[in-house]
Design a protein around this motif. Structure first.
Motif, PDB file in Angstrom:
ATOM      1  N   CYS A  70      -1.273  -5.392  14.685  1.00 17.93           N
ATOM      2  CA  CYS A  70      -1.396  -4.719  13.396  1.00 17.93           C
ATOM      3  C   CYS A  70      -1.344  -5.674  12.216  1.00 17.93           C
ATOM      4  N   ALA A  71      -2.432  -5.749  11.468  1.00 18.03           N
ATOM      5  CA  ALA A  71      -2.518  -6.674  10.339  1.00 18.03           C
ATOM      6  C   ALA A  71      -1.931  -6.067   9.082  1.00 18.03           C
ATOM      7  N   HIS A  72      -1.649  -4.768   9.111  1.00 18.38           N
ATOM      8  CA  HIS A  72      -1.128  -4.099   7.930  1.00 18.38           C
ATOM      9  C   HIS A  72       0.330  -3.726   8.144  1.00 18.38           C
ATOM     10  N   PRO A  73       1.154  -3.838   7.107  1.00 16.76           N
ATOM     11  CA  PRO A  73       2.575  -3.555   7.278  1.00 16.76           C
ATOM     12  C   PRO A  73       2.844  -2.073   7.489  1.00 16.76           C
TER      13      PRO A  73
ATOM     14  N   SER B   2      -0.206  -9.550   1.187  1.00 15.55           N
ATOM     15  CA  SER B   2      -0.286  -8.797   2.449  1.00 15.55           C
ATOM     16  C   SER B   2       0.372  -7.430   2.340  1.00 15.55           C
ATOM     17  N   GLY B   3       1.277  -7.270   1.359  1.00 16.35           N
ATOM     18  CA  GLY B   3       1.999  -6.016   1.210  1.00 16.35           C
ATOM     19  C   GLY B   3       3.201  -5.880   2.124  1.00 16.35           C
ATOM     20  N   MET B   4       3.506  -6.924   2.900  1.00 16.16           N
ATOM     21  CA  MET B   4       4.649  -6.822   3.824  1.00 16.16           C
ATOM     22  C   MET B   4       5.989  -6.833   3.089  1.00 16.16           C
TER      23      MET B   4
ATOM     24  N   ILE C 223      12.433  -7.039  -0.160  1.00 14.97           N
ATOM     25  CA  ILE C 223      12.614  -5.829   0.649  1.00 14.97           C
ATOM     26  C   ILE C 223      11.404  -5.669   1.561  1.00 14.97           C
ATOM     27  N   ALA C 224      11.650  -5.463   2.826  1.00 16.42           N
ATOM     28  CA  ALA C 224      10.552  -5.228   3.765  1.00 16.42           C
ATOM     29  C   ALA C 224       9.853  -3.910   3.424  1.00 16.42           C
ATOM     30  N   HIS C 225       8.534  -3.966   3.344  1.00 17.17           N
ATOM     31  CA  HIS C 225       7.771  -2.754   3.022  1.00 17.17           C
ATOM     32  C   HIS C 225       7.996  -1.672   4.063  1.00 17.17           C
ATOM     33  N   SER C 226       8.341  -2.058   5.284  1.00 16.18           N
ATOM     34  CA  SER C 226       8.547  -1.088   6.362  1.00 16.18           C
ATOM     35  C   SER C 226       9.922  -0.426   6.320  1.00 16.18           C
TER      36      SER C 226
END
Length: 446
Positions: A24-27, A113-115, A331-334
């Protein structure tokens, strides 16, 4: 546990938990709708491994939990950026909520990356005015294209360490302030044995030596790596050729590249008791503020001092500047507990008392305006040199890039060839360097 074993152990443990899953390349998408006042457990991953640094982190977390009794923080240390990125791509219940990194070079990648979550909304909600809290340069290396996905968690400044006893012996009254003074001092400080080999060099200018990454010394020229369109412009900037000419002049003045490389091969590990400055094989070297604490702990057998790195002769008015970098936190986007995670990030990065206590504990430069002025900071003048460098308006950090620090790696590899005499046409070589950096950036966007 030794550093390499700790890293291997952590990677195996994470793999066993199913977290090192490529793909998965997206967070993963987290949540900023949580109530930070409710009971919650946060996971905080960081890169520190030294016992004293780990204790300083544990003490910091204990202070935070005392202020926020509803929040429990589970800490995992000695984690690499690569591991963090793999886990954030994979997501899962064991992924971190709060992350930190020693590598400011990668902030552009974290943001684009948005991660790592954008922190501006959290600052607005809680009344944190980042321009009033953090120095401008620190904000620049923690953001990318308007996205503030990280905040500084202490900073590093690079300056000059020098052997006062060797200076006195050589009749040098003060540390050099310009590059020509540096070259003359280096020659005076170099000592050879009866067979002509080195006993000590004034300064080891070769780029493979300890902290001598070319971007750190290049900061004394205040370079602009990219134009407004994001294209590499090192070839067209006359400062680039001046920088390489100065470094090569330092090499020639002390006996040449091959001889210096042979001597460098006799140096001990940078972080050991056989560090070349500690064993007096080099009389001057560029290093960060943390080195002073190590020299004291290792009971250096000579007098030593600190000063800003010299600057180009035609920019003498900028003396006091230096290269800035540091640890960043975000902060982790997840994370599904982003508001609670923000409370931890805010405490670690904004709270003046916490920043000062952490800076004193691990001998790093504090990263807020208020902390830099705090009377509670360590008053040791050898440490305060680096506070002055951090406050200097000419000090710079390397600009963030979409492909992280790859362009610095490309510059470093090119610099290795230049110092070894493998680039006969510097102009042509620099044009090729720019083309390679642009190609790397383009590839990372596709």
């Amino acid at each position: 546990m030794p550093f390499p074993r700790m890293r291997t152990f952590l990677s195996v443990a994470l793999a066993g938990a199913g977290l090192l899953v490529p793909g998965c390349a997206h967070p993963s998408v987290g949540s900023d709708r949580d109530d930070p006042a409710k009971p919650v457990t946060l996971r905080f991953w960081h890169g520190w491994s030294n016992a004293g640094e780990v204790k300083a982190i544990e003490d910091s977390v204990a202070r935070f939990e005392k202020l926020h009794p509803n929040i429990t923080v589970k800490v995992i240390g000695n984690v690499t950026d690569e591991t963090v990125n793999q886990v954030l791509r994979a997501g899962g219940d064991e992924a971190p909520d709060v992350v930190s990194s020693f590598t400011t070079n990668n902030v552009g990648q974290y943001c684009s990356s948005g991660m790592w979550a954008d922190l501006d909304p959290f600052m607005r909600k809680t009344g944190v005015d980042k321009e009033k809290v953090f120095p401008k340069t620190f904000l620049e290396y923690t953001s990318y294209e308007g996205r503030q996905c990280a905040l500084p968690l202490l900073a590093d400044a690079y300056g000059l360490y020098y052997n006062k006893d060797a200076f006195k012996e050589a009749g040098i009254a003060r540390p050099p302030r310009t590059m020509s003074e540096l070259r003359r001092a280096a020659v005076k400080l170099t000592r050879r044995t009866g067979d002509g080999s080195y006993e000590r060099v004034g300064i080891m200018p070769n780029f493979r030596f300890y902290e001598n990454s070319p971007d750190r010394l290049f900061a004394q020229w205040g370079p602009a790596y990219f134009d407004r369109q994001g294209k590499a412009r090192l070839a067209e900037d006359p400062r680039t050729k001046e920088f390489f000419a100065t470094q090569r002049a330092l090499i020639r003045a002390q006996g040449g590249y091959a001889a210096l490389e042979r001597f460098r091969a006799t140096f001990g590990d940078e972080m050991s008791s056989q560090n070349a400055f500690l064993t007096q094989k080099v009389a001057m070297h560029m290093d960060g503020e943390w080195r002073g604490l190590m020299l004291k702990d290792q009971k250096a057998k000579f007098g030593w001092g600190t000063a800003p790195m010299p600057v180009p002769d035609d920019r003498a008015d900028t003396y006091g500047r230096g290269c800035l970098t540091g640890t960043v936190a975000g902060i982790a986007h997840s994370s599904r507990h982003q508001n609670a995670a923000w409370e931890l990030v805010r405490f670690l990065t904004v709270n003046t008392d916490q920043v000062v206590r952490f800076a004193n504990a691990i001998h790093n430069v504090p990263s807020t305006k208020a902390a830099l002025k705090s009377p509670e900071l360590d008053t040791d003048p050898t440490f305060r040199t680096f506070l002055d460098i951090a406050r200097n308006p000419y000090s710079t950090a390397i600009p963030p890039s979409v492909n992280g620090g790859q362009y610095i790696v490309t510059l470093r590899d090119f610099a290795y060839d230049v110092e070894a005499g493998k680039v006969p046409d510097l102009d042509r070589g620099l044009r090729g360097l720019d083309a390679q950096i642009d190609a790397d950036n383009l590839q990372s966007q596709n």
